[in-house]
Design a protein around this motif. Structure first.
Motif, PDB file in Angstrom:
ATOM      1  N   ALA A  53      76.442 -22.243  62.866  1.00  0.00           N
ATOM      2  CA  ALA A  53      77.558 -21.356  63.164  1.00  0.00           C
ATOM      3  C   ALA A  53      78.459 -21.952  64.245  1.00  0.00           C
ATOM      4  O   ALA A  53      79.695 -21.849  64.176  1.00  0.00           O
ATOM      5  N   ILE A  54      77.852 -22.564  65.256  1.00  0.00           N
ATOM      6  CA  ILE A  54      78.649 -23.230  66.291  1.00  0.00           C
ATOM      7  C   ILE A  54      79.518 -24.308  65.671  1.00  0.00           C
ATOM      8  O   ILE A  54      80.724 -24.426  65.974  1.00  0.00           O
ATOM      9  N   ARG A  55      78.919 -25.113  64.780  1.00  0.00           N
ATOM     10  CA  ARG A  55      79.687 -26.193  64.160  1.00  0.00           C
ATOM     11  C   ARG A  55      80.837 -25.636  63.331  1.00  0.00           C
ATOM     12  O   ARG A  55      81.965 -26.149  63.394  1.00  0.00           O
ATOM     13  N   GLU A  56      80.573 -24.573  62.562  1.00  0.00           N
ATOM     14  CA  GLU A  56      81.623 -24.012  61.702  1.00  0.00           C
ATOM     15  C   GLU A  56      82.819 -23.548  62.520  1.00  0.00           C
ATOM     16  O   GLU A  56      83.968 -23.697  62.100  1.00  0.00           O
ATOM     17  N   SER A 218      74.417 -36.828  70.667  1.00  0.00           N
ATOM     18  CA  SER A 218      74.006 -36.571  69.284  1.00  0.00           C
ATOM     19  C   SER A 218      74.391 -35.160  68.848  1.00  0.00           C
ATOM     20  O   SER A 218      74.869 -34.949  67.729  1.00  0.00           O
ATOM     21  N   ALA A 219      74.200 -34.182  69.737  1.00  0.00           N
ATOM     22  CA  ALA A 219      74.591 -32.810  69.385  1.00  0.00           C
ATOM     23  C   ALA A 219      76.100 -32.703  69.233  1.00  0.00           C
ATOM     24  O   ALA A 219      76.602 -32.020  68.337  1.00  0.00           O
ATOM     25  N   ALA A 220      76.844 -33.381  70.093  1.00  0.00           N
ATOM     26  CA  ALA A 220      78.306 -33.344  70.010  1.00  0.00           C
ATOM     27  C   ALA A 220      78.793 -33.907  68.683  1.00  0.00           C
ATOM     28  O   ALA A 220      79.678 -33.332  68.026  1.00  0.00           O
ATOM     29  N   ALA A 221      78.211 -35.020  68.274  1.00  0.00           N
ATOM     30  CA  ALA A 221      78.628 -35.625  67.007  1.00  0.00           C
ATOM     31  C   ALA A 221      78.299 -34.730  65.819  1.00  0.00           C
ATOM     32  O   ALA A 221      79.084 -34.621  64.868  1.00  0.00           O
ATOM     33  N   ALA A 222      77.150 -34.058  65.878  1.00  0.00           N
ATOM     34  CA  ALA A 222      76.745 -33.207  64.761  1.00  0.00           C
ATOM     35  C   ALA A 222      77.538 -31.909  64.698  1.00  0.00           C
ATOM     36  O   ALA A 222      77.742 -31.353  63.604  1.00  0.00           O
ATOM     37  N   LEU A 223      77.991 -31.418  65.839  1.00  0.00           N
ATOM     38  CA  LEU A 223      78.581 -30.086  65.885  1.00  0.00           C
ATOM     39  C   LEU A 223      80.084 -30.063  66.111  1.00  0.00           C
ATOM     40  O   LEU A 223      80.693 -28.994  66.084  1.00  0.00           O
ATOM     41  N   GLY A 224      80.685 -31.218  66.369  1.00  0.00           N
ATOM     42  CA  GLY A 224      82.120 -31.229  66.623  1.00  0.00           C
ATOM     43  C   GLY A 224      82.484 -30.714  67.996  1.00  0.00           C
ATOM     44  O   GLY A 224      83.590 -30.205  68.207  1.00  0.00           O
TER      45      GLY A 224
END
Length: 493
Positions: A53-56, A218-224
């Motif tokens: 949901a965060i990524r979306e 890594s989290a930044a890249a995965a989640l935008g």
């Protein structure tokens, strides 16, 4: 802050649903976008749906995101492996084990345990879950850690296992300071030892005003998300919502309704023994400045859903609610004593159960009713019982903490959206009820707290003008309700 807007993300991990909100903050607060997802039953699932949901939201955000805050329900968490993998199901606040809790109380003494922690309900605590798993010979305990629902999300974002004092206070493993004393910087070794746990198994407690960590590459890249984005543990959902609504000073109070209903009063110098007898918990405001007194009905919103499923099967929900609204200003002839799973406060009684009673007069303690004539009368009885239960909690808090401010902030949810329930609360609870002008006050409050800690003070969520005159309550009807509820206790003791 200036009129220039700052964007922050807020997460509210709830019992039934989890919300993620993109919030714009400046001279006002605006919920720009919200995603709501069912809260999964296991730790890995929770991390996956919240991060999804965060990524979306993040990838579509037209605004740079400056901070991210996480709030959650209390007591609920999960065992986690040394490498950070969640191990199995969430251990939920609603899945307490009374027999194991009794062992915990016997080891420390009920009065001493409450005096140390401010928590009256050990059956819900992570320590009780840990003891139960140990008694079952659960091999995971050999090297597992325990993370609350908030910390599961924070660690997935930052690689930091961290929580805050308002959520630590719900565990029975965090020592509540005395009035005027500073907050503890960590979980308490002596309390943890009651369940055979050592401090390294629990997360770090972030000081008020601090951040939990920053988003990893890594989290930044995965989640935008931006690398290094500050992540804040906003805290316990009710405390966060109250802070967002401006409930920050002694005498102010907020009513928060979801699956459970919680009445949070900011109050200094409350008798701990008096609060314990009433089944209320003590903690601190999110900024650590004042004590909070929390009374709860753990199945308030859940009872309304139960009523439609069990008492009103097949009824048209909208029509019945409209008809109940028409009755909400009239005489109250019957109420459902609203204890789906016992009564938490006041006068705690784990054996208290549902009972439909007729209140023939103010002096009648209540007689068992065999049923009501139509669905609208049945729903009105359910909602009247819930509203009177709130009025009883409010009166008990006043006995303990003194008068509250005339306005009671109400944090959205079914208690404000359901017209009949809202009208009955307005009748029975003294003062003026004012709704918080936000669809998701806890998630938005988490975003506000995150922005507050990284960019400076933010405004409070606005409260709508009271849509009815201040009420004096109905003391005679409340007295009849309390006697009906306590008569039930005596009959089933």
């Amino acid at each position: 802050m200036t009129s220039a807007s700052l964007a922050a993300l807020g997460v509210d991990v709830g019992t039934t649903n989890t919300k993620v909100v993109l919030t714009l903050l400046g001279d006002s607060v605006r919920e720009e976008r919200t995603l709501t997802v069912p809260t999964p039953g296991n730790g890995a699932g929770l991390q996956a749906v919240v991060l999804g949901a965060i990524r979306e939201i993040a990838v579509d955000s037209p605004y740079p995101i400056a901070a991210l805050g996480v709030a959650s329900m209390g007591e609920t968490g999960c065992l986690v492996a040394p490498d950070g993998r969640p191990l199995g199901d969430l251990l939920r606040w609603a899945d307490g084990d009374t027999a194991t809790a009794d062992r915990l109380v016997a080891a420390a003494g009920a009065e001493a345990l409450y005096a140390a922690t401010g928590v009256p309900a050990p059956a819900k605590s992570p320590l009780t879950h840990w003891l139960r798993l140990a008694a079952d010979g659960d091999a995971r305990l050999a090297d597992a850690r325990w993370l609350g629902a908030d910390a599961l999300i924070v660690e997935a974002l930052t690689d930091e296992a961290a929580t805050d004092h308002t959520l630590a206070a719900r565990t029975m493993a965090y020592r509540l300071p005395g009035p005027g004393e500073g907050l503890a910087a960590s979980f308490d070794p002596e309390l943890l030892a009651l369940a055979g746990v050592t401090p390294e198994r629990f997360p770090r407690v972030v000081e008020p005003g601090g951040i939990a960590g920053t988003v990893t590459a890594s989290a930044a890249a995965a989640l935008g998300l931006p690398v290094g984005l500050p992540v804040v543990v906003a805290g316990h959902d009710h405390a966060v919502g109250a802070w967002a609504a401006g409930v920050r000073e002694p005498g102010q109070a907020a009513d928060s309704v979801g699956t459970a209903e919680a009445l949070l009063r900011v109050a200094d110098g409350v008798s701990r023994e008096g609060a314990r007898r009433h089944g209320m918990s003590l903690a601190r405001t999110v900024d650590g400045a004042h004590e909070t007194l929390l009374a709860g009905n753990p199945t308030a919103g859940a009872l309304v859903e139960w009523a439609f499923a069990e008492l009103l099967p097949g009824a048209d929900r909208h029509d019945v609610q409209e008809q109940a609204l028409g009755r909400a200003g009239g005489p109250v002839e019957a109420v459902l004593v609203p204890y789906l799973r016992g009564r938490q406060s006041p006068a705690p009684d784990p054996a208290a159960t549902l009972r439909l009673v007729e209140l023939a007069s103010a002096g009648d303690a209540g007689t068992v009713s065999t049923g009501l004539a139509d669905p609208a009368a049945t729903l009105t009885a359910v909602l009247a019982g819930l509203a009177l239960q709130l009025a009883w909690m409010d009166a008990a808090q006043t006995d303990l903490a003194g008068p509250r401010s005339a306005d009671l902030a109400v944090l959205g949810g079914p208690g404000a959206a359901n017209g009949a329930w809202w009208r009955l609360k307005q009748r029975f609870v003294p003062g003026a009820l004012r709704r918080v002008d936000a669809a998701e006050p806890v998630a938005t409050g988490a975003a506000m707290l995150a922005a507050h800690r990284v960019a400076g003070p933010t405004t409070s969520l606005p409260l709508r003008s009271a849509d009815s005159a201040a009420s004096a309550g109905d003391p005679a009807l409340l007295d009849a309700f309390v006697r009906a509820a306590t008569l039930h206790d005596k009959e089933h003791a």
